[in-house]
Design an enzyme around this catalytic site. Structure first.
Site, PDB file in Angstrom:
ATOM      1  N   SER A 154       0.831  -1.202   0.000  1.00 31.03           N
ATOM      2  CA  SER A 154       0.000   0.000   0.000  1.00 31.03           C
ATOM      3  C   SER A 154       0.870   1.260   0.000  1.00 31.03           C
ATOM      4  O   SER A 154       1.696   1.442  -0.876  1.00 31.03           O
ATOM      5  CB  SER A 154      -0.963  -0.046   1.194  1.00 31.03           C
ATOM      6  OG  SER A 154      -2.074   0.798   0.978  1.00 31.03           O
ATOM      7  N   ASP A 191      -5.691  -4.101  -2.188  1.00 32.51           N
ATOM      8  CA  ASP A 191      -4.606  -3.773  -1.258  1.00 32.51           C
ATOM      9  C   ASP A 191      -3.957  -5.032  -0.680  1.00 32.51           C
ATOM     10  O   ASP A 191      -4.635  -5.902  -0.128  1.00 32.51           O
ATOM     11  CB  ASP A 191      -5.210  -2.928  -0.131  1.00 32.51           C
ATOM     12  CG  ASP A 191      -4.165  -2.280   0.754  1.00 32.51           C
ATOM     13  OD1 ASP A 191      -3.031  -2.755   0.790  1.00 32.51           O
ATOM     14  OD2 ASP A 191      -4.511  -1.297   1.424  1.00 32.51           O
TER      15      ASP A 191
END
Length: 294
Positions: free
Chosen positions: A44, A156
């Protein structure tokens, strides 16, 4: 025959939204103190910071870029069918920062994680477009529209691996430094609390506040579990539990917090990585009981 062998150092940068800007401060302290970084893995926001540093190991330059980020230029909200944010603005920023850089162009080997939503499998990028890999890795479920890559629906990487330490071990890191911006202090549960029928006048949080806070708590719990079992030699926990993960107005404060926490762990990092040479000389002097070595 050398007195000691150089150890290969890997740095794992966690997820965390805007809190991940603290990674820049950590990298700046490692760089300033000549701690070698041989491998980087990121998830991320950690993927983005890691990518920029792997392109050009210059934390000061990345800090200047981060301080230019403004909330209104980052997020393009949409009707929430696939996600609250389309991600086109983010993609433009990534393309401007990273351009057409590929993994083989990087100065430091980089590993970026994402998650294949349909096949329930972690994806670790190490080839191809760095910008696209970062875009996949930042696709917070329910917030960002997922990314399609090779017919995979990617979200993610923090869903399963918020601090990617294991890939660093697999790729030969002798020392793993984990930077966790999702640290949260443990609070004891309130036992035997009373449920009362009287309606409270307290205002309810918005949907956005509920979702973001819940995601943050979940990330903190997964991150804590991910670091169990001595997966890292040095863990830099940075407590930013009161920072909104989408608030980029406190960039300087976040970066400074990263610097502060890195300094507190610097001695341990130096010893673990076998650096600097001064530490070896100091130890030798103490063993020999001499005041000065020429």
């Amino acid at each position: 025959m050398p007195i000691f062998n150089k150890k290969k150092v890997g740095v794992a940068l966690s997820s965390g939204g805007s809190r991940g800007l603290a990674h820049i401060g950590v990298l700046e302290i490692l760089e300033k103190n000549n701690i070698p970084i041989d491998l980087i893995a990121g998830t991320s926001m950690g993927a983005l910071v890691g990518a920029l540093y792997a392109m050009e190991p210059n934390a000061k330059k990345i800090e200047k870029q981060a301080l230019k980020l403004k909330n209104q230029k980052l997020f393009d909200y949409t009707f929430p069918r696939h996600g609250l944010i389309k991600g086109k603005k983010i993609e433009k920023i990534l393309n401007d920062l990273i351009e057409d850089t590929t993994f083989k162009d990087l100065k430091i080997p980089l590993y970026i994680t994402a998650f294949d939503l349909e096949n329930n499998r972690e994806i670790i990028f190490h080839r191809g477009s760095v910008a696209k890999a970062v875009r996949a890795s930042i696709s917070i479920p329910g917030i960002f529209v997922p990314l399609i890559n090779k017919n995979r629906v990617l979200i993610d990487g923090a869903v399963v691996d918020p601090i990617p330490t294991e890939i660093l071990r697999k790729m030969g890191a002798d020392i793993v430094i984990a930077v966790n911006v999702n640290y949260m202090k443990n609070k004891k549960p309130i036992l035997n609390d009373e449920a009362v029928p009287k309606q409270s006048g307290k205002n309810l949080p918005s949907i956005y506040q509920n979702v973001m806070k819940s995601l943050h708590i979940r990330e903190c719990e997964i991150s804590a579990a991910d670091l169990l079992g001595e997966k890292a030699d040095v863990v830099i926990n940075i407590n930013l539990e009161n920072v909104d993960g989408f608030d980029f107005s406190k960039s300087k404060t976040l970066i400074n917090k990263g610097k502060y926490c890195a300094r507190r762990h610097l001695k341990k990092i130096q010893i673990a990585s076998g650096h600097p040479f001064k530490e070896f000389i100091k130890s030798l002097k103490e063993d020999l009981g001499v005041k000065k070595i020429h």
